[in-house]
Motif scaffolding. Structure first.
Motif, PDB file in Angstrom:
ATOM      1  N   LEU A  16     -74.623   9.970 -36.778  1.00  0.00           N
ATOM      2  CA  LEU A  16     -75.802   9.189 -37.152  1.00  0.00           C
ATOM      3  C   LEU A  16     -76.904   9.329 -36.112  1.00  0.00           C
ATOM      4  O   LEU A  16     -78.077   9.553 -36.451  1.00  0.00           O
ATOM      5  CB  LEU A  16     -75.419   7.718 -37.322  1.00  0.00           C
ATOM      6  N   ARG A  19     -78.646  12.689 -36.161  1.00  0.00           N
ATOM      7  CA  ARG A  19     -79.492  12.915 -37.337  1.00  0.00           C
ATOM      8  C   ARG A  19     -80.727  12.017 -37.362  1.00  0.00           C
ATOM      9  O   ARG A  19     -81.590  12.195 -38.209  1.00  0.00           O
ATOM     10  CB  ARG A  19     -78.700  12.684 -38.629  1.00  0.00           C
ATOM     11  N   THR A  20     -80.807  11.071 -36.446  1.00  0.00           N
ATOM     12  CA  THR A  20     -81.948  10.142 -36.460  1.00  0.00           C
ATOM     13  C   THR A  20     -82.749  10.128 -35.163  1.00  0.00           C
ATOM     14  O   THR A  20     -83.845   9.583 -35.133  1.00  0.00           O
ATOM     15  CB  THR A  20     -81.471   8.704 -36.759  1.00  0.00           C
ATOM     16  N   VAL A  21     -82.210  10.710 -34.091  1.00  0.00           N
ATOM     17  CA  VAL A  21     -82.863  10.681 -32.787  1.00  0.00           C
ATOM     18  C   VAL A  21     -82.885  12.107 -32.231  1.00  0.00           C
ATOM     19  O   VAL A  21     -81.901  12.835 -32.345  1.00  0.00           O
ATOM     20  CB  VAL A  21     -82.096   9.752 -31.816  1.00  0.00           C
ATOM     21  N   PRO A  46     -84.527  15.506 -34.453  1.00  0.00           N
ATOM     22  CA  PRO A  46     -83.172  15.211 -34.941  1.00  0.00           C
ATOM     23  C   PRO A  46     -82.649  16.394 -35.764  1.00  0.00           C
ATOM     24  O   PRO A  46     -83.422  17.111 -36.402  1.00  0.00           O
ATOM     25  CB  PRO A  46     -83.368  13.988 -35.837  1.00  0.00           C
ATOM     26  N   ASP A  57     -81.016  18.364 -38.794  1.00  0.00           N
ATOM     27  CA  ASP A  57     -81.054  18.168 -40.241  1.00  0.00           C
ATOM     28  C   ASP A  57     -79.639  17.989 -40.783  1.00  0.00           C
ATOM     29  O   ASP A  57     -78.685  18.603 -40.297  1.00  0.00           O
ATOM     30  CB  ASP A  57     -81.698  19.378 -40.927  1.00  0.00           C
ATOM     31  N   TRP A 108     -80.757  -0.015 -35.906  1.00  0.00           N
ATOM     32  CA  TRP A 108     -81.757   0.545 -36.815  1.00  0.00           C
ATOM     33  C   TRP A 108     -82.965  -0.398 -36.913  1.00  0.00           C
ATOM     34  O   TRP A 108     -84.103   0.036 -36.821  1.00  0.00           O
ATOM     35  CB  TRP A 108     -81.139   0.777 -38.183  1.00  0.00           C
ATOM     36  N   LEU A 143     -82.610   3.677 -33.907  1.00  0.00           N
ATOM     37  CA  LEU A 143     -82.197   4.742 -34.808  1.00  0.00           C
ATOM     38  C   LEU A 143     -83.278   4.931 -35.867  1.00  0.00           C
ATOM     39  O   LEU A 143     -83.897   3.968 -36.297  1.00  0.00           O
ATOM     40  CB  LEU A 143     -80.875   4.383 -35.511  1.00  0.00           C
ATOM     41  N   GLY A 144     -83.436   6.163 -36.302  1.00  0.00           N
ATOM     42  CA  GLY A 144     -84.340   6.467 -37.410  1.00  0.00           C
ATOM     43  C   GLY A 144     -85.734   6.258 -37.069  1.00  0.00           C
ATOM     44  O   GLY A 144     -86.689   6.190 -37.667  1.00  0.00           O
TER      45      GLY A 144
END
Length: 158
Positions: free
Chosen positions: A88, A91-93, A104, A106, A152, A157-158
């Motif tokens: 996670l 993929r977000t940071v 991040p 893919d 999040w 995150l994200g």
């Protein structure tokens, strides 16, 4: 009219769930080995990480076929949650190292297969635990989920 089928009282509880948990680890382990091959062109450290992770998951799944101590099952669940959190985050940071240090990473099909397999393992392996252990582990999983959501919402995150 057919009589209801009775299940013997000595039948092992949760056998299908146990098989699903081990299968989740098997699929995740095999997929991690494939991911290791994919990362050979990026950085050998990533390939080694995925090779070790995949091999460990395959060995653990094999050993669980003969039974497992509750502490070992708990450790496997915790390690798998750690791998899911690492996925996670990656993929977000934008991490400060590796082939995707500028952004991040893919999501891809193989990574998605790994995540789904690990989620199956995390969701089904607690059936191997005695009731008291299971309650603690499920509470820990709930706390980890809340922590991810809080991270999040806090923008980590994200």
């Amino acid at each position: 009219m057919n009589a209801p089928v009775s299940v013997p009282t000595d039948a092992p509880a949760g056998t299908a769930w146990e098989r699903a948990g081990r299968l989740g680890l098997d699929v995740a382990g095999a997929a991690h080995l494939l991911v290791a091959l994919d990362h050979l062109t990026h950085d050998p450290r990533f390939s080694v990480f995925f090779l070790v992770t995949g091999a460990a998951q395959l060995v653990v799944a094999h050993r669980m076929r003969r039974g497992a101590h509750p502490g070992a099952v708990t450790a496997v669940i915790a390690a798998t949650v750690g791998l899911l959190v690492l996925y996670l985050v990656s993929r977000t940071v934008a991490l400060s190292f590796g082939p995707h240090a500028d952004r991040p990473e893919d999501a891809d099909l193989l990574g998605t297969v790994v995540v789904v397999a690990e989620l199956v393992a995390v969701a089904t392996l607690p059936v191997l635990l005695p009731a008291a252990w299971r309650a603690r582990v499920l509470n820990g999983l709930l706390a980890a989920g809340v922590a991810v959501w809080l991270a999040w919402f806090a923008g980590l995150l994200g």
